[in-house]
Design a protein around this motif. Structure first.
Motif, PDB file in Angstrom:
ATOM      1  N   PHE A   1     -70.536 -96.882  -6.227  1.00 59.95           N
ATOM      2  CA  PHE A   1     -71.994 -97.082  -6.288  1.00 59.95           C
ATOM      3  C   PHE A   1     -72.453 -97.527  -5.086  1.00 59.95           C
ATOM      4  N   GLN A   2     -71.835 -98.471  -4.521  1.00 59.96           N
ATOM      5  CA  GLN A   2     -72.443 -99.141  -3.269  1.00 59.96           C
ATOM      6  C   GLN A   2     -72.283 -98.425  -2.036  1.00 59.96           C
ATOM      7  N   THR A   3     -70.932 -97.860  -1.935  1.00 61.79           N
ATOM      8  CA  THR A   3     -70.548 -97.687  -0.463  1.00 61.79           C
ATOM      9  C   THR A   3     -70.296 -95.851  -0.625  1.00 61.79           C
ATOM     10  N   GLY A   4     -70.339 -95.319  -1.734  1.00 64.33           N
ATOM     11  CA  GLY A   4     -69.813 -93.543  -1.844  1.00 64.33           C
ATOM     12  C   GLY A   4     -68.515 -93.507  -1.882  1.00 64.33           C
ATOM     13  N   SER A   5     -67.775 -94.654  -2.122  1.00 62.29           N
ATOM     14  CA  SER A   5     -66.056 -94.284  -1.980  1.00 62.29           C
ATOM     15  C   SER A   5     -65.524 -95.554  -2.971  1.00 62.29           C
ATOM     16  N   GLN A   6     -64.449 -95.045  -3.639  1.00 63.48           N
ATOM     17  CA  GLN A   6     -63.742 -96.168  -4.766  1.00 63.48           C
ATOM     18  C   GLN A   6     -62.941 -97.128  -3.670  1.00 63.48           C
ATOM     19  N   GLN A   7     -62.679 -96.620  -2.469  1.00 60.63           N
ATOM     20  CA  GLN A   7     -61.857 -97.665  -1.576  1.00 60.63           C
ATOM     21  C   GLN A   7     -62.820 -98.387  -0.660  1.00 60.63           C
ATOM     22  N   SER A   8     -62.210 -99.758  -0.524  1.00 59.96           N
ATOM     23  CA  SER A   8     -63.016-100.572   0.470  1.00 59.96           C
ATOM     24  C   SER A   8     -63.006 -99.893   1.693  1.00 59.96           C
ATOM     25  N   GLY A   9     -63.982-100.683   2.472  1.00 62.07           N
ATOM     26  CA  GLY A   9     -64.052-100.511   3.984  1.00 62.07           C
ATOM     27  C   GLY A   9     -65.089 -99.327   4.333  1.00 62.07           C
ATOM     28  N   ARG A  10     -65.707 -98.949   3.412  1.00 63.27           N
ATOM     29  CA  ARG A  10     -67.179 -98.179   3.994  1.00 63.27           C
ATOM     30  C   ARG A  10     -68.218 -98.833   4.019  1.00 63.27           C
ATOM     31  N   PRO A  11     -69.194 -98.299   4.544  1.00 64.64           N
ATOM     32  CA  PRO A  11     -70.470 -99.211   4.848  1.00 64.64           C
ATOM     33  C   PRO A  11     -71.145 -99.117   3.418  1.00 64.64           C
ATOM     34  N   SER A  12     -72.040-100.046   3.050  1.00 72.15           N
ATOM     35  CA  SER A  12     -72.747 -99.941   2.037  1.00 72.15           C
ATOM     36  C   SER A  12     -74.071 -99.177   2.246  1.00 72.15           C
ATOM     37  N   MET A  13     -74.806 -99.061   1.063  1.00 73.22           N
ATOM     38  CA  MET A  13     -75.909 -98.230   1.076  1.00 73.22           C
ATOM     39  C   MET A  13     -76.986 -98.822   1.958  1.00 73.22           C
ATOM     40  N   GLY A  14     -77.045-100.020   1.588  1.00 77.89           N
ATOM     41  CA  GLY A  14     -78.276-100.883   2.489  1.00 77.89           C
ATOM     42  C   GLY A  14     -77.857-100.948   3.847  1.00 77.89           C
ATOM     43  N   SER A  15     -76.525-100.964   4.266  1.00 76.71           N
ATOM     44  CA  SER A  15     -75.980-101.069   5.793  1.00 76.71           C
ATOM     45  C   SER A  15     -76.569 -99.557   6.524  1.00 76.71           C
ATOM     46  N   TRP A  16     -76.038 -98.495   5.633  1.00 80.19           N
ATOM     47  CA  TRP A  16     -76.482 -97.171   6.025  1.00 80.19           C
ATOM     48  C   TRP A  16     -77.975 -97.082   6.223  1.00 80.19           C
ATOM     49  N   LEU A  17     -78.912 -97.559   5.314  1.00 76.46           N
ATOM     50  CA  LEU A  17     -80.507 -97.568   5.540  1.00 76.46           C
ATOM     51  C   LEU A  17     -80.683 -98.157   6.609  1.00 76.46           C
ATOM     52  N   SER A  18     -80.156 -99.501   7.093  1.00 76.74           N
ATOM     53  CA  SER A  18     -80.382-100.327   8.091  1.00 76.74           C
ATOM     54  C   SER A  18     -79.943 -99.442   9.407  1.00 76.74           C
ATOM     55  N   TYR A  19     -78.732 -99.112   9.586  1.00 77.29           N
ATOM     56  CA  TYR A  19     -78.654 -98.351  10.598  1.00 77.29           C
ATOM     57  C   TYR A  19     -79.443 -97.139  10.924  1.00 77.29           C
ATOM     58  N   GLY A  20     -79.872 -96.505   9.822  1.00 76.42           N
ATOM     59  CA  GLY A  20     -80.583 -95.207   9.923  1.00 76.42           C
ATOM     60  C   GLY A  20     -82.048 -95.444  10.340  1.00 76.42           C
ATOM     61  N   LEU A  21     -82.688 -96.558   9.702  1.00 73.29           N
ATOM     62  CA  LEU A  21     -83.932 -96.751   9.800  1.00 73.29           C
ATOM     63  C   LEU A  21     -84.390 -97.877  10.634  1.00 73.29           C
ATOM     64  N   GLY A  22     -83.604 -98.793  10.934  1.00 74.78           N
ATOM     65  CA  GLY A  22     -83.887-100.064  11.630  1.00 74.78           C
ATOM     66  C   GLY A  22     -84.755-100.859  10.547  1.00 74.78           C
TER      67      GLY A  22
END
Length: 517
Positions: free
Chosen positions: A195-216
Motif C-alpha cells: 500500500f505504501q510503496t506499490g510493491s510487496q518487496q521492500s526497497g521501493r520509495p513510499s507514496m509520500g516520497s514519490w509526491l515529494s520527489y514529484g512536487l517538491g
C-alpha cells in the motif's frame, strides 16, 4: 585552487571548544595538505572535468550564495520533471492508515445475511480455494460470523455505518466509501509495504516520497512529507510493528524521506543543538560544511551530496518551525472538544489528527498517520470497540475542521488499512473471544475532499462479504487515483534505477474516474 579554503578550515578549527565538539565538524577537520590533495583538479578524468563545466558550475555557485539554495535546486528539479501534469484537485494528502486491517463487515460493509446464517460453514463455492494464513488454515470449519453491533443508514446518502462509529456516521455525506478494495498480499508486512510503496518487496520509495520527489515542498521550513505514529488501546500487546521503510525513499534521493514527528521534548530526533552550541554557531557550521560539500559534489557529481546539503539546511530551519507547529497551547477549548479528550494527550491518535490539521494549514504535501492495533485475531468485540473509540471522533473531527476552515476542498483525507478481515470466525466455539483472520479479497476505505465525490459508496461485495462482485479497485488503482488528484499522471512520474524506469504503480493501475467530483 581557491586560497580562501585553507583559511576557512583554520577559522573553523580555531572556534571555541563547544563549537569544535559538534559532530558535523568531523568532516572539516582535515589539514591544508589533505584538503589540497583531496580536491586537486589534477585528479579529474576528462569525462569528470567535462561533466563539471557549463551549467553545473553555475548552478552550484548560485546555490551557494543565494539564501534558500535548496529550494532553488528543488524548483529546478521539478521544472525538469514538468510537473504537475494537469491541474491538481488536491494540494495535500492526509492518510489515516489503520495498521492491522480493520474488519469491514463490523464497520461499514453491512452484511445482514452473515447474522442470519451465523454458525454455518462458509460454502466452498464462495471461498473457491482462496489462500489462507497459517492461523486459520488448520481450522476444521469456517463458521460465518455476523457483526457484533447494530448498523443504521445515515445522512442523505443513506450510508450504512455501525454504531461503533457514531461520529463517522455524522459526516457520511462528506465521505466516499470504497467497498471493493482488494490486494494480493495476505500478511501484514508485505500488505502494508504494498500500500505504501506499490510493491510487496521492500526497497521501493513510499507514496509520500514519490509526491515529494514529484512536487517538491510548498513550505521551505517544513518537510514535504511528515509522519505521525500512535498506538491503539485494542490488542496493545500484539500490535503489528511499523518499519521506517514504510516512509522511506528507496532509491529516490534521501531528501524525500518522511520526517517522523514524535511526542515529547524532542519531536524530531537530533534537531536541537547540543549543549554549548548556539544558533549562530550552528549557522557557521552549516556554512563551512556546505562549502566543503559543494566541493565534494563538484568532484564526484553524487546527487546525494546535494540531498545532504538540503537536509542540513532544512533541519536548521526546522529548529524554529517544528516547535511552532507542535505547540498546540493556543488551540481553543472548542477544538479540543471537537477532537475529543485524548487530543490533549501528545502521541495519541486524536492529538496526531490535530497536528495533521496544523501541518495541512502550513502546506505540508503528504501527512501520514499510522494507528496500530487493528489486528483482531482474538477478543474482537473488546478490541475493536477500543480502536473505534481511539479513532472515530478524531477522524470525523479532522474532516469537519478542515471543511469549516476551507481546507477540505483541496485536502484529500484517506482512512483505511492494508486489507480486511474474514467473514468467518477465527476460533471455534469460543464465544466473545473470537477473532477474524486476514482477508485480502475485499475491504473498505473512505476518502474525503480533494476532488473526490462526496456522499457515495463505490463498489460492492457479495452477500457473504467475501468477494468483490462490482467495480473492483486494486491497490495500484487506488494509488493512481491519489496521484491523479495531486496533478500527477502515475504513468509519467518515473525514476530510472539500475537500468529500469520505476513508478509507484509499477506497470499497473487505472484511475477510478467514477469517484472523482
Amino acid at each position: 585552487m581557491n586560497p580562501a579554503w585553507p583559511e576557512q578550515i583554520e577559522e573553523a578549527q580555531g572556534h571555541d571548544q563547544a563549537f569544535m565538539q559538534s559532530e558535523v565538524l568531523i568532516e572539516i577537520q582535515m589539514n591544508e595538505k589533505d584538503l589540497l590533495e583531496h580536491f586537486s583538479p589534477l585528479q579529474l578524468s576528462r569525462r569528470a572535468f567535462l561533466s563539471k563545466t557549463g551549467a553545473g558550475i553555475g548552478m552550484a555557485a548560485l546555490g551557494s550564495i543565494l539564501p534558500g539554495c535548496s529550494g532553488f535546486m528543488e524548483n529546478e528539479h521539478i521544472s525538469q520533471l514538468k510537473l504537475p501534469h494537469h491541474v491538481a484537485k488536491a494540494k495535500r494528502v492526509i492518510y489515516l492508515f489503520q495498521s492491522g486491517g480493520p474488519a469491514q463487515m463490523e464497520l461499514f460493509d453491512y452484511k445482514p445475511m452473515l447474522k442470519e446464517r451465523e454458525g454455518e460453514d462458509l460454502p466452498d463455492s464462495i471461498r473457491n480455494g482462496q489462500r489462507l494464513t497459517g492461523m486459520t488454515a488448520g481450522q476444521k470449519s469456517f463458521p460465518l460470523k455476523g457483526a457484533i453491533r447494530e448498523f443504521k443508514q445515515h445522512g442523505k446518502s443513506g450510508a450504512w455505518v455501525s454504531d461503533l462509529m457514531p461520529y463517522t456516521a455524522g459526516i457520511v455525506d462528506d465521505l466516499c466509501f470504497v467497498k471493493s478494495l482488494h490486494t494480493e498480499a495476505i500478511n501484514h508486512d508485505p500488505a502494508m509495504t504494498f500500500f505504501q510503496t506499490g510493491s510487496q518487496q521492500s526497497g521501493r520509495p513510499s507514496m509520500g516520497s514519490w509526491l515529494s520527489y514529484g512536487l517538491g515542498s510548498n513550505n521551505k521550513n517544513l518537510p514535504a512529507f511528515c509522519v505521525l505514529l500512535s498506538k491503539g488501546t485494542g490488542r496493545v500487546a500484539a500490535a503489528q510493528p511499523l518499519s521506517s521503510r514504510l516512509w522511506g525513499t528507496g532509491f529516490l534521493p534521501s531528501l524525500h524521506q518522511g520526517a517522523q514527528f514524535r511526542s515529547g521534548k524532542e519531536p524530531v530526533l537530533y534537531l536541537t543543538n547540543p549543549e554549548g552550541i548556539d544558533h549562530h554557531s550552528r549557522r557557521r557550521v552549516l556554512d563551512y560544511l556546505g562549502e566543503l560539500n559543494q566541493l565534494y559534489h563538484y568532484e564526484t557529481q553524487n546527487p546525494e551530496v546535494q540531498s545532504r546539503i538540503a537536509q542540513y539546511e532544512m533541519a536548521y530551519r526546522m529548529q524554529t518551525s517544528v516547535p511552532e507547529v507542535m505547540d498546540v497551547s493556543g488551540e481553543p477549548d472548542e477544538v479540543y472538544e471537537l477532537y475529543g479528550p485524548e487530543s490533549r494527550t501528545p502521541g495519541t491518535y486524536a492529538a496526531n489528527c490535530l497536528l495533521a490539521r496544523r501541518l495541512a494549514e502550513r502546506d505540508v504535501n503528504f501527512i501520514q498517520l499510522y494507528h496500530q492495533g487493528w489486528d483482531h485475531h482474538n477478543d474482537l468485540p473488546d478490541h475493536i470497540a477500543k480502536q473505534c473509540k481511539d479513532t472515530d471522533q478524531a477522524s470525523a473531527a479532522l474532516v469537519t475542521d478542515l471543511k469549516r476552515r476551507g481546507l477540505l476542498d483541496d485536502t484529500l483525507v484517506i482512512w483505511g488499512g492494508e486489507f480486511g478481515r474474514t467473514n468467518y470466525s477465527q476460533g471455534i466455539d469460543i464465544g466473545a473471544r473470537y477473532g477474524r483472520d486476514h482477508h485480502p479479497r475485499c475491504f473498505t476505505a473512505w476518502m474525503a475532499g480533494g476532488g473526490i465525490k462526496p456522499g457515495i459508496s463505490y463498489g460492492e461485495t457479495d452477500e457473504f462479504g467475501y468477494n468483490v462482485i462490482k467495480d473492483p479497485v486494486h491497490v495500484h488503482d487506488f494509488q493512481a487515483t491519489i496521484l491523479n488528484q495531486m496533478g500527477i499522471d502515475h504513468e509519467r512520474l518515473t525514476f530510472k534505477h539500475q537500468g529500469r524506469r520505476y513508478r509507484l504503480t509499477d506497470v499497473h493501475g487505472n484511475i477510478v474516474k467514477e469517484i472523482l467530483a
